[in-house]
Scaffold this motif. Structure first.
Motif, PDB file in Angstrom:
ATOM      1  N   UNK A 286      -5.843  -2.623  -2.329  1.00 32.59           N
ATOM      2  CA  UNK A 286      -5.261  -1.606  -3.192  1.00 32.59           C
ATOM      3  C   UNK A 286      -4.445  -2.313  -4.267  1.00 32.59           C
ATOM      4  N   UNK A 287      -4.562  -1.873  -5.507  1.00 29.96           N
ATOM      5  CA  UNK A 287      -3.794  -2.461  -6.598  1.00 29.96           C
ATOM      6  C   UNK A 287      -2.626  -1.531  -6.929  1.00 29.96           C
ATOM      7  N   UNK A 288      -1.411  -2.079  -6.847  1.00 33.97           N
ATOM      8  CA  UNK A 288      -0.209  -1.332  -7.202  1.00 33.97           C
ATOM      9  C   UNK A 288       0.217  -1.743  -8.606  1.00 33.97           C
ATOM     10  N   UNK A 289       0.419  -0.771  -9.477  1.00 31.64           N
ATOM     11  CA  UNK A 289       0.911  -1.021 -10.827  1.00 31.64           C
ATOM     12  C   UNK A 289       2.234  -0.300 -11.002  1.00 31.64           C
ATOM     13  N   UNK A 339       0.437  -5.798  -8.267  1.00 34.46           N
ATOM     14  CA  UNK A 339       0.344  -6.473  -6.978  1.00 34.46           C
ATOM     15  C   UNK A 339      -0.843  -5.927  -6.202  1.00 34.46           C
ATOM     16  N   UNK A 340      -1.546  -6.811  -5.504  1.00 33.66           N
ATOM     17  CA  UNK A 340      -2.624  -6.386  -4.617  1.00 33.66           C
ATOM     18  C   UNK A 340      -2.103  -6.261  -3.198  1.00 33.66           C
ATOM     19  N   UNK A 341      -2.499  -5.176  -2.540  1.00 33.36           N
ATOM     20  CA  UNK A 341      -2.124  -4.968  -1.131  1.00 33.36           C
ATOM     21  C   UNK A 341      -3.405  -4.848  -0.311  1.00 33.36           C
ATOM     22  N   UNK A 342      -3.580  -5.757   0.624  1.00 36.01           N
ATOM     23  CA  UNK A 342      -4.799  -5.781   1.426  1.00 36.01           C
ATOM     24  C   UNK A 342      -4.713  -4.788   2.577  1.00 36.01           C
ATOM     25  N   UNK A 343      -5.820  -4.109   2.821  1.00 38.66           N
ATOM     26  CA  UNK A 343      -5.946  -3.217   3.980  1.00 38.66           C
ATOM     27  C   UNK A 343      -6.937  -3.799   4.982  1.00 38.66           C
ATOM     28  N   UNK A 344      -7.006  -5.135   5.031  1.00 38.18           N
ATOM     29  CA  UNK A 344      -7.906  -5.760   5.995  1.00 38.18           C
ATOM     30  C   UNK A 344      -7.351  -5.583   7.412  1.00 38.18           C
ATOM     31  N   UNK A 345      -8.212  -5.568   8.405  1.00 34.57           N
ATOM     32  CA  UNK A 345      -7.750  -5.377   9.786  1.00 34.57           C
ATOM     33  C   UNK A 345      -6.827  -6.509  10.229  1.00 34.57           C
ATOM     34  N   UNK A 346      -5.789  -6.162  10.957  1.00 37.05           N
ATOM     35  CA  UNK A 346      -4.867  -7.138  11.545  1.00 37.05           C
ATOM     36  C   UNK A 346      -4.643  -6.754  13.004  1.00 37.05           C
ATOM     37  N   UNK A 347      -4.280  -7.755  13.815  1.00 40.50           N
ATOM     38  CA  UNK A 347      -4.137  -7.499  15.248  1.00 40.50           C
ATOM     39  C   UNK A 347      -2.926  -6.635  15.574  1.00 40.50           C
ATOM     40  N   UNK A 348      -1.944  -6.604  14.671  1.00 43.04           N
ATOM     41  CA  UNK A 348      -0.708  -5.878  14.963  1.00 43.04           C
ATOM     42  C   UNK A 348      -0.731  -4.429  14.491  1.00 43.04           C
ATOM     43  N   UNK A 349      -1.832  -3.981  13.897  1.00 45.12           N
ATOM     44  CA  UNK A 349      -1.851  -2.607  13.382  1.00 45.12           C
ATOM     45  C   UNK A 349      -3.261  -2.034  13.497  1.00 45.12           C
ATOM     46  N   UNK A 350      -3.347  -0.786  13.921  1.00 38.53           N
ATOM     47  CA  UNK A 350      -4.632  -0.096  13.957  1.00 38.53           C
ATOM     48  C   UNK A 350      -4.640   0.952  12.855  1.00 38.53           C
ATOM     49  N   UNK A 351      -5.642   0.887  11.999  1.00 40.36           N
ATOM     50  CA  UNK A 351      -5.725   1.832  10.895  1.00 40.36           C
ATOM     51  C   UNK A 351      -6.426   3.116  11.330  1.00 40.36           C
ATOM     52  N   UNK A 352      -6.001   4.223  10.704  1.00 38.43           N
ATOM     53  CA  UNK A 352      -6.632   5.523  10.921  1.00 38.43           C
ATOM     54  C   UNK A 352      -6.923   6.136   9.557  1.00 38.43           C
ATOM     55  N   UNK A 353      -8.024   6.841   9.475  1.00 39.76           N
ATOM     56  CA  UNK A 353      -8.408   7.460   8.210  1.00 39.76           C
ATOM     57  C   UNK A 353      -7.424   8.558   7.839  1.00 39.76           C
ATOM     58  N   UNK A 355      -4.879  10.460   4.394  1.00 40.98           N
ATOM     59  CA  UNK A 355      -4.114  10.335   3.146  1.00 40.98           C
ATOM     60  C   UNK A 355      -2.844   9.516   3.420  1.00 40.98           C
ATOM     61  N   UNK A 356      -2.729   8.382   2.754  1.00 38.61           N
ATOM     62  CA  UNK A 356      -1.604   7.473   2.941  1.00 38.61           C
ATOM     63  C   UNK A 356      -0.679   7.535   1.721  1.00 38.61           C
ATOM     64  N   UNK A 357       0.601   7.510   1.980  1.00 36.99           N
ATOM     65  CA  UNK A 357       1.595   7.489   0.901  1.00 36.99           C
ATOM     66  C   UNK A 357       2.122   6.071   0.716  1.00 36.99           C
ATOM     67  N   UNK A 358       2.390   5.710  -0.522  1.00 35.38           N
ATOM     68  CA  UNK A 358       3.104   4.488  -0.867  1.00 35.38           C
ATOM     69  C   UNK A 358       4.334   4.889  -1.664  1.00 35.38           C
ATOM     70  N   UNK A 359       5.500   4.410  -1.230  1.00 33.34           N
ATOM     71  CA  UNK A 359       6.698   4.694  -2.024  1.00 33.34           C
ATOM     72  C   UNK A 359       7.281   3.395  -2.566  1.00 33.34           C
ATOM     73  N   UNK A 360       7.889   3.509  -3.745  1.00 37.50           N
ATOM     74  CA  UNK A 360       8.470   2.371  -4.450  1.00 37.50           C
ATOM     75  C   UNK A 360       9.981   2.405  -4.270  1.00 37.50           C
ATOM     76  N   UNK A 361      10.543   1.272  -3.813  1.00 40.07           N
ATOM     77  CA  UNK A 361      11.971   1.206  -3.510  1.00 40.07           C
ATOM     78  C   UNK A 361      12.627   0.158  -4.401  1.00 40.07           C
TER      79      UNK A 361
END
Length: 376
Positions: A286-289, A339-353, A355-361
């Motif tokens: 995912x590309x964040x601008x 910035x690029x944010x990868x959604x590749x699989x990782x052992x510490x997190x299980x993804x589910x299909x 609508x995902x929110x991203x917030x800027x802090x």
């Protein structure tokens, strides 16, 4: 392709241990040890391999722990105590490197009834790799003895021993036994951290920072008070340590901690967040601008992080904060950040299909939100 991490403990590790333990104690049954340690080893993951080697040590070292500890110590690689641990390997002179993990586990299992002797062996082991996992059961069972010993070790000439003081007593050490008493009340370790935070070794100071960051997860007030006491007029090395120790609280937007670092002021201006593409699959990026516009008359120091609200199996969401940027925004400046944010699989997190929110802090305050759709 990179070598699998688990292969740091392999048949060569077993053979080196068998050879050196038999050198230290000619009666050692090297054949029996190797047969038990190697049985199905290739199918085991990393920690399971270390535990299997420890099981084999329990079956073949002397029943008397003092005698067994003497064999282990005699089998170790001679060192000065200040070598780079990553450079140490087992060889004809003795044992070092990842073989120390099962050796330390043996001490943690069999040395609990004679903790003074066990601690002497861990002092030796930590100079050949690390004893940060092995010391934790001793701390849990014999806290008074261990903390008195750790206080003396703060003055040890070996930076690896001094690091063990901090790293071995971390409340939430990854991969290690959680020290629940210290999670609830970390006060026994605070005098140790005070003595080590200005240690000449960056290796030791980084451990102190990680230890304080552990404490921050349960007792932000303690770390805030630590900042008030130790940040004013701090030398550059200590400032770097304290900043690393505050990383979780800064990500969380803790107002008082941000203020202590001069980051508490809200952005004077505007911020927008855009995501592309709007629909991605697990494994994509995912590309964040981010676009910032200042309407301030002075330069602003900004810490910019973002949180991805991952969808859980229940449909609820769980936010994970990621590091973004730290920058100076000049008066009237307009700046775009990508910035690029990868959604590749990782052992510490299980993804589910879903609508995902991203917030800027920015300086701890949520100033913008955007959404993307994740598919499996």
């Amino acid at each position: 392709m990179a070598e699998a991490f688990k292969n740091l403990i392999d048949a060569g590790t077993v053979q080196a241990a068998a050879t050196q333990l038999q050198r230290a104690w000619p009666a050692f049954d090297a054949e029996r040890f190797a047969a038990q340690a190697l049985h199905g080893l290739h199918a085991l993951e990393f920690k399971a391999r270390a535990m299997q080697l420890c099981d084999a040590l329990e079956a073949t070292l002397p029943m008397d722990f003092d005698a067994a500890a003497a064999v282990i110590e005699a089998a170790l690689l001679p060192v000065q105590g200040d070598e780079e641990l990553s450079a140490l390997r087992s060889g004809p002179p003795g044992l070092a490197g990842w073989v120390v993990w099962p050796l330390g586990e043996y001490v943690a299992r069999r040395g609990l009834a004679t903790p003074e002797r066990a601690l002497r062996t861990l002092h030796a082991l930590t100079q050949r790799h690390t004893a940060e996992f092995a010391i934790r059961p001793l701390i849990a069972l014999h806290p008074d003895l261990c903390f008195a010993t750790l206080a003396r070790w703060c003055q040890d000439p070996s930076p690896h021993v001094r690091r063990l003081v901090s790293e071995g007593s971390r409340p939430r050490l990854p991969w290690g036994l959680q020290l629940k008493a210290l999670v609830a009340d970390p006060s026994p370790t605070l005098p140790l951290l005070r003595r080590l935070q200005d240690d000449p070794s960056p290796y030791v100071r980084r451990s102190v920072a990680n230890h304080l960051n552990d404490i921050a997860k349960d007792h932000s007030d303690i770390v805030l008070q630590w900042l008030h006491e130790h940040l004013p007029q701090a030398p550059a090395e200590r400032r770097a340590l304290l900043r690393h120790a505050c990383r979780t609280l800064i990500k969380q937007g803790h107002p008082a901690v941000l203020k202590a670092w001069g980051l508490g002021a809200a952005l004077r201006g505007s911020a927008t967040l855009q995501l592309a593409p709007k629909r991605i699959a697990v494994g994509d990026s995912l590309v964040l601008s981010v676009q910032l516009q200042s309407n301030a008359r002075r330069t602003q120091t900004l810490v910019i992080d973002y949180a991805v609200h991952h969808v859980k199996a229940s449909g609820a969401t769980s936010a994970k904060v990621f590091k973004g940027w730290t920058l100076q925004l000049a008066p009237g400046e307009v700046r775009t950040l990508v910035k690029q944010h990868s959604m590749r699989p990782v052992t510490t997190r299980r993804y589910h299909a879903g609508r995902h929110e991203v917030d800027l802090r920015i300086n701890g305050q949520v100033l913008a939100r955007a959404f993307f759709q994740l598919s499996l």
